[in-house]
Design an enzyme around this catalytic site. Sequence first.
Site, PDB file in Angstrom:
ATOM      1  N   HIS A 135      24.552  63.808   4.912  1.00  0.00           N
ATOM      2  CA  HIS A 135      23.134  63.875   5.275  1.00  0.00           C
ATOM      3  C   HIS A 135      22.988  63.627   6.778  1.00  0.00           C
ATOM      4  O   HIS A 135      23.581  62.673   7.304  1.00  0.00           O
ATOM      5  CB  HIS A 135      22.333  62.840   4.480  1.00  0.00           C
ATOM      6  CG  HIS A 135      20.872  62.920   4.763  1.00  0.00           C
ATOM      7  ND1 HIS A 135      20.092  63.944   4.261  1.00  0.00           N
ATOM      8  CD2 HIS A 135      20.065  62.168   5.538  1.00  0.00           C
ATOM      9  CE1 HIS A 135      18.852  63.787   4.711  1.00  0.00           C
ATOM     10  NE2 HIS A 135      18.814  62.718   5.483  1.00  0.00           N
ATOM     11  N   LEU A 182      20.649  68.448  -7.330  1.00  0.00           N
ATOM     12  CA  LEU A 182      21.293  68.507  -8.648  1.00  0.00           C
ATOM     13  C   LEU A 182      20.583  67.519  -9.584  1.00  0.00           C
ATOM     14  O   LEU A 182      20.167  66.430  -9.151  1.00  0.00           O
ATOM     15  CB  LEU A 182      22.776  68.166  -8.513  1.00  0.00           C
ATOM     16  CG  LEU A 182      23.594  69.182  -7.693  1.00  0.00           C
ATOM     17  CD1 LEU A 182      24.968  68.621  -7.347  1.00  0.00           C
ATOM     18  CD2 LEU A 182      23.728  70.514  -8.440  1.00  0.00           C
ATOM     19  N   ASN A 233      30.180  72.342   8.276  1.00  0.00           N
ATOM     20  CA  ASN A 233      30.830  71.185   7.652  1.00  0.00           C
ATOM     21  C   ASN A 233      32.002  71.619   6.766  1.00  0.00           C
ATOM     22  O   ASN A 233      33.016  70.930   6.700  1.00  0.00           O
ATOM     23  CB  ASN A 233      29.816  70.357   6.859  1.00  0.00           C
ATOM     24  CG  ASN A 233      29.028  69.441   7.771  1.00  0.00           C
ATOM     25  OD1 ASN A 233      29.564  68.463   8.292  1.00  0.00           O
ATOM     26  ND2 ASN A 233      27.767  69.777   8.001  1.00  0.00           N
ATOM     27  N   GLU A 272      21.388  60.183  -9.261  1.00  0.00           N
ATOM     28  CA  GLU A 272      20.161  60.861  -9.683  1.00  0.00           C
ATOM     29  C   GLU A 272      19.031  60.757  -8.656  1.00  0.00           C
ATOM     30  O   GLU A 272      18.041  61.474  -8.758  1.00  0.00           O
ATOM     31  CB  GLU A 272      19.722  60.330 -11.065  1.00  0.00           C
ATOM     32  CG  GLU A 272      19.153  58.924 -11.089  1.00  0.00           C
ATOM     33  CD  GLU A 272      20.204  57.819 -10.949  1.00  0.00           C
ATOM     34  OE1 GLU A 272      21.407  58.124 -10.834  1.00  0.00           O
ATOM     35  OE2 GLU A 272      19.800  56.642 -10.932  1.00  0.00           O
ATOM     36  N   GLU A 313      29.113  64.917  16.833  1.00  0.00           N
ATOM     37  CA  GLU A 313      29.550  63.529  17.039  1.00  0.00           C
ATOM     38  C   GLU A 313      29.688  62.750  15.732  1.00  0.00           C
ATOM     39  O   GLU A 313      30.310  61.697  15.713  1.00  0.00           O
ATOM     40  CB  GLU A 313      28.573  62.802  17.971  1.00  0.00           C
ATOM     41  CG  GLU A 313      28.593  63.358  19.385  1.00  0.00           C
ATOM     42  CD  GLU A 313      27.697  62.571  20.335  1.00  0.00           C
ATOM     43  OE1 GLU A 313      27.207  61.486  19.980  1.00  0.00           O
ATOM     44  OE2 GLU A 313      27.486  63.070  21.465  1.00  0.00           O
ATOM     45  N   MET A 354      21.674  73.189  -0.243  1.00  0.00           N
ATOM     46  CA  MET A 354      20.231  72.956  -0.201  1.00  0.00           C
ATOM     47  C   MET A 354      19.589  73.073  -1.582  1.00  0.00           C
ATOM     48  O   MET A 354      18.633  73.825  -1.772  1.00  0.00           O
ATOM     49  CB  MET A 354      19.574  73.929   0.780  1.00  0.00           C
ATOM     50  CG  MET A 354      20.108  73.827   2.187  1.00  0.00           C
ATOM     51  SD  MET A 354      19.872  72.174   2.882  1.00  0.00           S
ATOM     52  CE  MET A 354      20.703  72.370   4.466  1.00  0.00           C
ATOM     53  N   ARG A 355      20.150  72.348  -2.523  1.00  0.00           N
ATOM     54  CA  ARG A 355      19.560  72.340  -3.856  1.00  0.00           C
ATOM     55  C   ARG A 355      19.830  70.957  -4.446  1.00  0.00           C
ATOM     56  O   ARG A 355      20.946  70.437  -4.295  1.00  0.00           O
ATOM     57  CB  ARG A 355      20.241  73.437  -4.689  1.00  0.00           C
ATOM     58  CG  ARG A 355      19.767  73.487  -6.111  1.00  0.00           C
ATOM     59  CD  ARG A 355      20.422  74.607  -6.906  1.00  0.00           C
ATOM     60  NE  ARG A 355      20.065  74.430  -8.292  1.00  0.00           N
ATOM     61  CZ  ARG A 355      19.622  75.396  -9.088  1.00  0.00           C
ATOM     62  NH1 ARG A 355      19.534  76.622  -8.655  1.00  0.00           N
ATOM     63  NH2 ARG A 355      19.283  75.133 -10.331  1.00  0.00           N
ATOM     64  N   GLU A 405      28.792  64.275  11.813  1.00  0.00           N
ATOM     65  CA  GLU A 405      29.072  64.937  10.528  1.00  0.00           C
ATOM     66  C   GLU A 405      30.484  65.498  10.427  1.00  0.00           C
ATOM     67  O   GLU A 405      31.178  65.283   9.430  1.00  0.00           O
ATOM     68  CB  GLU A 405      28.076  66.086  10.300  1.00  0.00           C
ATOM     69  CG  GLU A 405      26.652  65.619  10.116  1.00  0.00           C
ATOM     70  CD  GLU A 405      25.711  66.770   9.795  1.00  0.00           C
ATOM     71  OE1 GLU A 405      25.994  67.549   8.876  1.00  0.00           O
ATOM     72  OE2 GLU A 405      24.676  66.895  10.472  1.00  0.00           O
ATOM     73  N   GLY A 437      27.845  76.644   7.102  1.00  0.00           N
ATOM     74  CA  GLY A 437      29.153  76.150   6.673  1.00  0.00           C
ATOM     75  C   GLY A 437      29.986  75.494   7.761  1.00  0.00           C
ATOM     76  O   GLY A 437      31.219  75.479   7.666  1.00  0.00           O
TER      77      GLY A 437
HETATM   78  C1  GAR Z   1      24.057  69.854   8.046  1.00  0.00           C
HETATM   79  O1  GAR Z   1      23.436  69.237   9.137  1.00  0.00           O
HETATM   80  C2  GAR Z   1      23.948  68.972   6.813  1.00  0.00           C
HETATM   81  O2  GAR Z   1      24.073  67.606   7.095  1.00  0.00           O
HETATM   82  C3  GAR Z   1      22.560  69.289   6.361  1.00  0.00           C
HETATM   83  O3  GAR Z   1      22.414  70.674   6.569  1.00  0.00           O
HETATM   84  C4  GAR Z   1      23.286  71.107   7.619  1.00  0.00           C
HETATM   85  C5  GAR Z   1      24.194  72.199   7.092  1.00  0.00           C
HETATM   86  O4  GAR Z   1      24.979  72.751   8.104  1.00  0.00           O
HETATM   87  N1  GAR Z   1      22.374  68.918   4.987  1.00  0.00           N
HETATM   88  C6  GAR Z   1      21.232  68.425   4.508  1.00  0.00           C
HETATM   89  O5  GAR Z   1      20.237  68.316   5.167  1.00  0.00           O
HETATM   90  C7  GAR Z   1      21.273  68.039   3.040  1.00  0.00           C
HETATM   91  N2  GAR Z   1      20.208  67.127   2.746  1.00  0.00           N
HETATM   92  P1  GAR Z   1      26.317  73.564   7.783  1.00  0.00           P
HETATM   93  O6  GAR Z   1      25.993  74.609   6.713  1.00  0.00           O
HETATM   94  O7  GAR Z   1      26.662  74.212   9.100  1.00  0.00           O
HETATM   95  O8  GAR Z   1      27.362  72.583   7.322  1.00  0.00           O
END
Ligand code: GAR
Length: 195
Positions: A106, A90, A16, A144, A175, A87-88, A177, A14
């Site tokens: 991403h 939709l 992000n 989709e 840097e 991580m699922r 996300e 979490g």
């Molecule tokens: C992040 O790097 C996000 O971009 C990636 O998982 C990580 C989650 O970190 N998401 C994906 O790969 C989705 N395809 P977080 O739980 O610390 O935000």
Amino acid sequence: MRKAKIAVLVSGGGTNLQALLNAQEAGILQSGEISLVISNNPDAYALKRAERAGVRHLVLIGRDFEARLENILRGAGIDLVILAGFMRILSADFTARWPNRILNVHPALIPSFCGKGFYGLRVHEAALERGVKITGATVHFVNEIPDGGEIILQKAVAVLPDDTPETLQRRVMEEAEWILLPQAAELVSKGVTAS
Ligand code: GAR
């Protein structure tokens, strides 16, 4: 002016989500408010972050996942859904009901290292294996096609010679996300409240 009601979907650490909460605190995210956090993993540390911030949070697992998710989101009057390390994938049915209302972050420069099977650390492993010298992050609308929706923001990040998947992941988060996701959330929230 009214604020867009935002739900953040999470599965793990979490960071992000934390960036969004911090941005709200700092006034960078001001056209929307994070009103709900939903995790498909009961052990996600993201839930603790939501709790600490005083944001309503819940765990959603099991049968009829999307039908229940839809009910919760509609019931809470959510305008915008943000996938922050969710991580699922939709379904097309679900995403069609939320056109231009679901964002995803991403950890690569789409169309590189994206789509089915590219998530979390795997994305950075693939980038290092391929030997790219630049990677980054992308925030996009969700449709989709996994990682196939319209791109909203992107930022490039250098790959360093001694990077491991972990060090690269951390640099892409720091840097790119954590900066891009709040900016995109503000941009889209502004549009939602103006419409
Ligand atoms: C992040 O790097 C996000 O971009 C990636 O998982 C990580 C989650 O970190 N998401 C994906 O790969 C989705 N395809 P977080 O739980 O610390 O935000």
